[in-house]
Design a protein around this motif. Structure first.
Motif, short mmCIF file in Angstrom:
data_model
loop_
_atom_site.label_atom_id
_atom_site.label_comp_id
_atom_site.label_asym_id
_atom_site.label_seq_id
_atom_site.Cartn_x
_atom_site.Cartn_y
_atom_site.Cartn_z
N MET A 128 39.87 -17.45 34.19
CA MET A 128 40.46 -17.64 32.46
C MET A 128 39.17 -18.91 32.27
O MET A 128 39.47 -18.92 30.64
CB MET A 128 41.53 -18.80 33.08
CG MET A 128 42.22 -19.70 32.20
SD MET A 128 43.66 -17.86 31.57
CE MET A 128 44.44 -18.50 30.40
N ALA A 129 38.25 -19.78 33.02
CA ALA A 129 37.28 -20.30 32.28
C ALA A 129 36.88 -19.58 31.29
O ALA A 129 36.47 -19.33 29.76
CB ALA A 129 37.06 -21.24 32.99
N ASN A 130 36.15 -18.76 31.85
CA ASN A 130 35.19 -18.10 31.49
C ASN A 130 35.95 -17.10 29.83
O ASN A 130 35.15 -16.27 28.90
CB ASN A 130 34.28 -16.32 32.16
CG ASN A 130 33.53 -16.69 32.90
OD1 ASN A 130 32.50 -17.96 32.54
ND2 ASN A 130 33.50 -16.25 33.74
N GLU A 131 37.02 -16.95 29.99
CA GLU A 131 37.29 -15.94 29.23
C GLU A 131 37.57 -16.92 27.93
O GLU A 131 37.39 -17.02 26.62
CB GLU A 131 39.11 -15.54 29.44
CG GLU A 131 39.31 -14.39 28.71
CD GLU A 131 40.73 -14.02 29.48
OE1 GLU A 131 41.54 -14.12 28.75
OE2 GLU A 131 40.87 -13.20 30.73
N ALA A 132 37.67 -18.49 27.80
CA ALA A 132 37.58 -19.49 27.26
C ALA A 132 36.76 -19.76 26.08
O ALA A 132 36.46 -19.72 25.04
CB ALA A 132 37.98 -20.85 27.24
N VAL A 133 35.53 -19.26 26.94
CA VAL A 133 34.39 -19.52 26.85
C VAL A 133 33.86 -18.24 25.62
O VAL A 133 32.84 -18.68 24.63
CB VAL A 133 33.28 -19.90 27.70
CG1 VAL A 133 31.67 -19.55 27.40
CG2 VAL A 133 33.23 -20.92 28.44
N ASP A 134 34.40 -17.38 26.57
CA ASP A 134 33.45 -15.71 25.86
C ASP A 134 34.55 -15.89 24.01
O ASP A 134 33.41 -15.70 23.35
CB ASP A 134 34.34 -14.89 26.47
CG ASP A 134 33.65 -14.70 27.31
OD1 ASP A 134 32.32 -14.64 27.52
OD2 ASP A 134 33.89 -13.91 28.06
N ASP A 135 35.89 -16.51 24.03
CA ASP A 135 36.58 -16.67 23.02
C ASP A 135 35.42 -17.99 22.13
O ASP A 135 35.79 -17.85 20.58
CB ASP A 135 38.42 -17.05 22.84
CG ASP A 135 39.03 -15.88 24.03
OD1 ASP A 135 38.69 -15.07 24.04
OD2 ASP A 135 40.24 -16.16 24.26
N MET A 136 35.36 -18.69 22.29
CA MET A 136 34.94 -19.89 21.75
C MET A 136 33.25 -18.88 20.99
O MET A 136 33.48 -19.60 20.15
CB MET A 136 34.23 -21.06 22.36
CG MET A 136 33.73 -22.07 21.81
SD MET A 136 35.63 -22.32 20.85
CE MET A 136 35.48 -24.17 21.26
N LEU A 137 32.74 -18.17 21.58
CA LEU A 137 31.79 -18.01 21.15
C LEU A 137 31.35 -16.62 20.40
O LEU A 137 31.03 -17.35 19.17
CB LEU A 137 30.79 -17.06 22.71
CG LEU A 137 29.87 -18.08 23.41
CD1 LEU A 137 29.18 -17.39 24.61
CD2 LEU A 137 28.94 -19.18 22.80
N GLU A 138 32.64 -16.25 20.97
CA GLU A 138 33.75 -15.20 19.31
C GLU A 138 33.86 -15.72 17.99
O GLU A 138 33.33 -15.28 16.83
CB GLU A 138 34.57 -14.46 20.10
CG GLU A 138 34.87 -12.95 18.97
CD GLU A 138 35.57 -12.39 19.37
OE1 GLU A 138 36.22 -11.67 19.09
OE2 GLU A 138 35.67 -11.98 20.36
#
Length: 165
Positions: free
Chosen positions: A1-11
């Protein structure tokens, strides 16, 4: 879940960076025509920082734009959720920006195509519209040169026909 949030933030960061650096003007306006977003293209060509124009009425920053005319163009975008177009052939520019290629270009200002698009909110209403400004100077200049050559050729043919008669 944390990785997904980081990916969303990077995108999200990439998208914002792209909007700032794309070679197209992007402006977001609310229903009162107050500027909500002003990208790097607009900053570069107008000389106005986003902080200078944000939350100010478009017409106070650019008094040459007629409020009634612009509101009429924007009305179907807000009300019908359809796009509206302003083409350089009908109106050479909305924003009188200098031609930024003075050595290679012979035009004094930037010719523009503009697209107004609805920005539909989560509620399904259009409270904001986007304005995309495309630099059409090279195409306009080329078309004007071609038309001038065609006129010259036509006049030369006409003179040649008259001299033989």
């Amino acid at each position: 879940m944390a990785n997904e949030a980081v990916d969303d933030m990077l995108e999200f960061h990439w998208i914002i960076d792209m909007l700032q650096t794309v070679d197209v003007g992007i402006v977001v306006l609310d229903r009162e025509f107050k500027i909500k977003m002003w990208n790097g293209f607009m900053e570069s060509h107008s000389g106005k920082l986003p902080s200078e124009v944000r939350d100010k009425a478009l017409f106070s920053i650019f008094p040459d734009i007629k409020p009634d005319w612009f509101a009429q163009k924007a009305k179907p975008v807000f009300e019908l959720k359809t796009r509206a177009f302003m083409l350089w052939e009908q109106r050479p520019y909305l924003f009188k920006f200098s031609n930024y290629r003075p050595i290679t270009g012979c035009e004094e200002f930037m010719y523009q195509n503009i697209i107004l698009s609805p920005l539909v909110s989560a509620t399904g209403k259009v409270e904001h519209i986007s304005m995309m400004i495309y630099d059409m100077t090279d195409i306009a200049s080329g078309k004007k040169q071609l038309e001038a050559l065609q006129v010259m050729q036509s006049e030369a043919l006409e003179r040649g026909t008259k001299s033989r008669a």
